[in-house]
Scaffold this active site. Structure first.
Site, PDB file in Angstrom:
ATOM      1  CG  HIS A 156      -0.399   0.213   2.541  1.00 28.14           C
ATOM      2  ND1 HIS A 156      -1.172   0.463   3.658  1.00 28.14           N
ATOM      3  CD2 HIS A 156       0.890   0.189   2.983  1.00 28.14           C
ATOM      4  CE1 HIS A 156      -0.391   0.587   4.715  1.00 28.14           C
ATOM      5  NE2 HIS A 156       0.856   0.425   4.343  1.00 28.14           N
ATOM      6  CG  HIS A 174       5.332   0.597   2.557  1.00 27.84           C
ATOM      7  ND1 HIS A 174       4.632   1.749   2.283  1.00 27.84           N
ATOM      8  CD2 HIS A 174       4.861   0.161   3.750  1.00 27.84           C
ATOM      9  CE1 HIS A 174       3.798   2.011   3.275  1.00 27.84           C
ATOM     10  NE2 HIS A 174       3.911   1.065   4.175  1.00 27.84           N
ATOM     11  CG  ASP A 232      -2.331 -13.411   0.238  1.00 26.07           C
ATOM     12  OD1 ASP A 232      -1.486 -12.701   0.813  1.00 26.07           O
ATOM     13  OD2 ASP A 232      -2.129 -14.582  -0.108  1.00 26.07           O
ATOM     14  CG  HIS A 233       0.747 -12.525  -2.555  1.00 26.31           C
ATOM     15  ND1 HIS A 233       0.419 -13.197  -1.398  1.00 26.31           N
ATOM     16  CD2 HIS A 233       2.079 -12.642  -2.692  1.00 26.31           C
ATOM     17  CE1 HIS A 233       1.510 -13.707  -0.867  1.00 26.31           C
ATOM     18  NE2 HIS A 233       2.542 -13.371  -1.625  1.00 26.31           N
ATOM     19  CD  GLU A 238       0.651  -0.805   9.077  1.00 26.98           C
ATOM     20  OE1 GLU A 238      -0.236  -0.261   8.402  1.00 26.98           O
ATOM     21  OE2 GLU A 238       1.463  -0.156   9.774  1.00 26.98           O
TER      22      GLU A 238
END
Lengths: 136, 148
Positions: B15, B40, B80-81, B124
């Site tokens: 993000h 990142h 995801d990914h 996070e």
């Protein structure tokens, strides 16, 4: 008010099986946990008590005393046991993580004189845990 | 008897924190290194807590397979990914982990009917976590966002 948490660990075997269900239903609902040969986990128990800090001792409760109660009432009964076969409360109740949390609450609550039990948390594995806060 | 059941899921995603309402200088001041134009990423841990009566027959609040299947399909497969900024819900919303927490809660709340959703907590990093307990409920807002 302060919440104070003490951790303990036990390793035990169990399986999930309901005699009211057919073998197919047990397999469908409980998946690999229905294997009657059992399987096991390293459980982590977190016992949280609540109370005010004693102005003299600075304690909510004596941690050594709390450890001894947990050890006597839970760890000595559950550790290195087969929960279904060797622990009284799981003769008729399936030892799911939820039911283990409830059973531990019932074992501890009457013995925690002078402390109020706030929460029992049982980790079956790091990615799965159940919390019980008593009758709500 | 009512009990809470929590399960942790993992997603890896990228993000960039950047608000179109701010100019470049202010974005950098507010978001720091998270404003890096190239983005990142993090390994997020999504902790989902549901509650309900423990079923007398199964000993369960809800079937773990139902919860796993739903969260995998609606949350993990979705995020995801991926680059979170490109998710439709973040085209006009900064994908902070606060906002991700709310989106994940809303996705589960809207579609999962096997138990009551109590909380979504997202780590996070090992030092940052965020919790959302739904609109109108008293969330536990003690986590500190270091954006480390």
């Amino acid at each position: 008010m302060i919440l104070l948490t003490r951790k303990a660990e036990f390793s035990a075997a169990h399986y999930y099986w309901n005699e009211d269900f057919s073998a197919e239903e047990n397999a469908r609902i409980f998946g690999k946990c229905a294997n009657r040969n059992g399987h096991g986990h390293n459980y982590t128990l977190e016992v949280t008590v609540e109370g005010d800090v004693d102005p003299v001792s600075g304690f909510v409760v004596d941690l050594k005393w709390l450890r001894d109660v947990i050890d006597k009432e839970v760890i000595k009964v559950y550790d290195h046991r087969h929960l279904n076969l060797e622990v009284a409360e799981f003769q008729k109740t399936i030892p799911t993580t939820e039911n283990i949390a409830i059973a531990i609450w019932r074992r501890l609550e009457p013995n925690l004189v002078g402390a109020r039990l706030h929460r029992v948390r049982v980790y079956e594995m790091p990615e799965l845990f159940a919390d019980y806060y008593g009758e709500q | 008897m009512r009990a809470h059941l929590s399960r942790r899921y993992r997603i890896s995603a990228s993000h960039r924190l950047h608000s179109p309402a701010y100019d470049a200088e202010r974005n950098l001041a507010v978001y720091g290194k998270c404003n890096n134009p190239h983005g990142h990423g993090h390994n997020y841990v999504i902790e989902v807590t549901v509650a309900g009566q423990v079923d007398a027959q199964t000993g369960m609040v809800c079937n773990l397979g139902d919860l796993d299947g739903f969260v995998q399909r609606e949350v993990v497969d979705r995020f995801d990914h991926t680059n979170l900024n490109l998710y439709e819900g973040f085209l006009n919303l900064v994908p902070t982990t606060e906002n991700l927490c709310i989106r994940v809660y809303d996705l589960i709340f809207a579609g999962f009917d096997k138990a009551e959703l109590v909380r979504v907590r997202i780590e996070e990093t090992a030092n940052n976590s965020f919790e959302y307990c739904g609109a109108g409920k008293q969330g536990q807002e003690k986590s500190v966002n270091l954006h480390a």
